[in-house]
Design a protein around this motif. Sequence first.
Motif, PDB file in Angstrom:
ATOM      1  N   ALA A  42      -0.555   2.706   7.105  1.00  0.00           N
ATOM      2  CA  ALA A  42       0.138   1.899   6.096  1.00  0.00           C
ATOM      3  C   ALA A  42       0.872   0.721   6.723  1.00  0.00           C
ATOM      4  CB  ALA A  42       1.116   2.775   5.310  1.00  0.00           C
ATOM      5  N   ALA A  94       1.287  -1.408   0.875  1.00  0.00           N
ATOM      6  CA  ALA A  94       1.486  -0.246   1.748  1.00  0.00           C
ATOM      7  C   ALA A  94       1.877   0.976   0.932  1.00  0.00           C
ATOM      8  CB  ALA A  94       2.547  -0.558   2.798  1.00  0.00           C
ATOM      9  N   ILE A  96      -0.252   4.714   0.644  1.00  0.00           N
ATOM     10  CA  ILE A  96       0.268   5.957   1.221  1.00  0.00           C
ATOM     11  C   ILE A  96      -0.241   7.233   0.540  1.00  0.00           C
ATOM     12  CG2 ILE A  96       2.396   7.316   1.314  1.00  0.00           C
ATOM     13  CD1 ILE A  96       2.256   5.842   3.779  1.00  0.00           C
TER      14      ILE A  96
END
Length: 196
Positions: free
Chosen positions: A126, A147, A151
């Motif tokens: 990430a 990001a 995840i």
Amino acid sequence: MSGFILMLAAAYFIGAIPCGLVLTRLAGLGDIRNVGSGNIGATNVYRVGGRRLGVATLILDAFKGLLPVLLAVQVFPESLWQVSLVAAAAFLGHCYPVYIGFKGGKGVATGLGIYLVLSPVSVLVALGVFAGVLWKWGYVSLASICAAGAIPLLVVVFERSLPLFLVTLLISGIVIFRHRANIERLLSGSENRFRA
């Protein structure tokens, strides 16, 4: 059970400490909520108070997530459900802190601290997504959103755990939701670019 309830409460109250607000006040910059974007997180602190305060806020906000979850892993090593609930409590503390009227940060750094314990491999990937998006387009908000969105998928791939997936889905969903004003500015072309 009482020990678990106490740990949930402790995680929330630790997460609720408004590090950016405390640091900028100690630095003589007044109330960070009245300057810049008005957010208490690391990006606004960086823009208003400079690199050192911004990095310090990032580290402390991440530590607020990391510490309770690390303790939960030690106390409840056999229960990812309990660990995940402690993670959620710390994260909600940061986003909705009782100390300042339940108006906290967007959760990126605190989520990072949590993920460092729950799935460090997912964090590495990430961070690559974050860095790539930031380098290409120059928006911290867009990089954070991308990001955060990555995840939960990464946790599925690397951890294969339902409780970890659900807590990361919750955290990422709230992170993206709390960036809704940034999303509007990105769509209108008025979002500020990051300048190192």
